[in-house]
Design a protein around this motif. Structure first.
Motif, short mmCIF file in Angstrom:
data_model
loop_
_atom_site.label_atom_id
_atom_site.label_comp_id
_atom_site.label_asym_id
_atom_site.label_seq_id
_atom_site.Cartn_x
_atom_site.Cartn_y
_atom_site.Cartn_z
N UNK A 43 0.84 -1.19 0.00
CA UNK A 43 0.00 0.00 0.00
C UNK A 43 0.88 1.24 0.00
N UNK A 44 0.53 2.20 -0.85
CA UNK A 44 1.26 3.47 -0.89
C UNK A 44 0.93 4.22 0.40
N UNK A 45 1.95 4.45 1.20
CA UNK A 45 1.77 5.13 2.48
C UNK A 45 1.92 6.63 2.33
N UNK A 46 2.78 7.06 1.40
CA UNK A 46 2.97 8.49 1.20
C UNK A 46 4.06 8.76 0.18
N UNK A 47 4.06 9.99 -0.30
CA UNK A 47 5.05 10.44 -1.29
C UNK A 47 5.57 11.80 -0.85
N UNK A 48 6.81 12.08 -1.24
CA UNK A 48 7.39 13.38 -0.92
C UNK A 48 8.59 13.63 -1.82
N UNK A 49 8.99 14.89 -1.89
CA UNK A 49 10.25 15.26 -2.52
C UNK A 49 11.17 15.70 -1.39
N UNK A 50 12.32 15.06 -1.32
CA UNK A 50 13.31 15.35 -0.29
C UNK A 50 14.45 16.11 -0.96
N UNK A 51 14.77 17.27 -0.42
CA UNK A 51 15.81 18.06 -1.04
C UNK A 51 16.46 18.98 -0.02
N UNK A 52 17.59 19.48 -0.39
CA UNK A 52 18.26 20.48 0.42
C UNK A 52 19.50 19.97 1.11
N UNK A 53 20.16 20.92 1.73
CA UNK A 53 21.45 20.68 2.35
C UNK A 53 21.36 19.66 3.47
N UNK A 54 20.29 19.68 4.28
CA UNK A 54 20.17 18.74 5.39
C UNK A 54 20.12 17.29 4.91
N UNK A 55 19.40 17.06 3.80
CA UNK A 55 19.29 15.70 3.26
C UNK A 55 20.63 15.24 2.71
N UNK A 56 21.34 16.11 2.06
CA UNK A 56 22.65 15.77 1.53
C UNK A 56 23.67 15.46 2.60
N UNK A 57 23.50 16.05 3.78
CA UNK A 57 24.40 15.74 4.89
C UNK A 57 24.18 14.31 5.37
N UNK A 58 22.94 13.85 5.36
CA UNK A 58 22.64 12.47 5.79
C UNK A 58 23.23 11.46 4.81
N UNK A 59 23.05 11.70 3.52
CA UNK A 59 23.48 10.73 2.49
C UNK A 59 24.92 10.90 2.06
N UNK A 60 25.49 12.07 2.31
CA UNK A 60 26.84 12.35 1.83
C UNK A 60 26.88 12.78 0.37
N UNK A 61 25.71 13.05 -0.21
CA UNK A 61 25.64 13.42 -1.62
C UNK A 61 25.65 14.92 -1.86
N UNK A 62 25.70 15.72 -0.80
CA UNK A 62 25.64 17.17 -0.97
C UNK A 62 24.22 17.60 -1.30
N UNK A 63 24.10 18.61 -2.16
CA UNK A 63 22.78 19.11 -2.53
C UNK A 63 22.06 18.06 -3.37
N UNK A 64 20.97 17.55 -2.87
CA UNK A 64 20.25 16.49 -3.58
C UNK A 64 18.78 16.82 -3.67
N UNK A 65 18.14 16.19 -4.63
CA UNK A 65 16.69 16.30 -4.82
C UNK A 65 16.22 14.92 -5.25
N UNK A 66 15.33 14.32 -4.46
CA UNK A 66 14.88 12.95 -4.73
C UNK A 66 13.39 12.84 -4.43
N UNK A 67 12.68 12.20 -5.34
CA UNK A 67 11.26 11.89 -5.12
C UNK A 67 11.20 10.52 -4.46
N UNK A 68 10.43 10.41 -3.37
CA UNK A 68 10.31 9.13 -2.70
C UNK A 68 8.85 8.73 -2.57
N UNK A 69 8.64 7.43 -2.50
CA UNK A 69 7.33 6.86 -2.20
C UNK A 69 7.56 5.76 -1.17
N UNK A 70 6.81 5.80 -0.08
CA UNK A 70 6.91 4.77 0.95
C UNK A 70 5.75 3.80 0.76
N UNK A 71 6.10 2.52 0.62
CA UNK A 71 5.09 1.48 0.41
C UNK A 71 5.15 0.51 1.59
#
Length: 145
Positions: free
Chosen positions: A29-57
């Motif tokens: 079941x699709x629980x939710x969708x979001x776009x994750x972006x910005x400096x804070x997200x890049x600090x978690x992943x180590x990718x720097x400035x990132x923009x990613x569309x996610x869907x939680x199932x």
């Protein structure tokens, strides 16, 4: 401190809509969708400035989740979808199903293809691997007892 639970498994995909539909057909079941972006997200992943569309199932029992991610920036850098089952690293996710033949039929209508064949392990399980959207490797297991 004890481990509490496994929260989710992340899968990077190239077609988010197709993959949501495929896993929805499987029974998640699709629980939710979001776009994750910005400096804070890049600090978690180590990718720097990132923009990613996610869907939680979420699985029907509510205990497991898949986080499907489609990276917009930075671009995907490698692809191991065609790796064989004995390749190093995270490779596949396995789902328990009630009816492996019926599940295969539904998923074939969404482009899934069987890797090898459906096999029976003693009187315990019927098992198979399929390739889903974008070549994702997915295992299916039907308990026989």
């Amino acid at each position: 401190m004890a481990l509490k639970r496994m929260d989710n498994i992340g899968i990077v995909v190239d077609d988010l809509e197709e993959t949501i539909g495929f896993f929805g057909e499987l029974g998640l079941e699709l629980e939710g969708r979001a776009t994750i972006e910005g400096e804070w997200a890049g600090r978690v992943t180590g990718l720097g400035d990132q923009r990613v569309e996610i869907a939680m199932m979420r699985t029907p029992d509510g205990h497991s989740r898949l986080e499907l991610s489609r990276f917009l920036t930075p671009p995907v850098v490698s692809d191991h979808r065609n790796a064989p089952v004995n390749a190093l690293g995270y490779l596949r996710v396995m789902f328990a199903v009630d009816d492996i033949d019926g599940t295969l039929e539904r998923l074939r209508n969404r482009g899934a293809r069987l890797e090898g064949e459906v096999v029976q392990y003693r009187d315990v399980y019927r098992l198979c691997y399929i390739r889903g959207p974008g070549g994702l490797l997915i295992g299916l297991a039907q308990e026989l007892s």
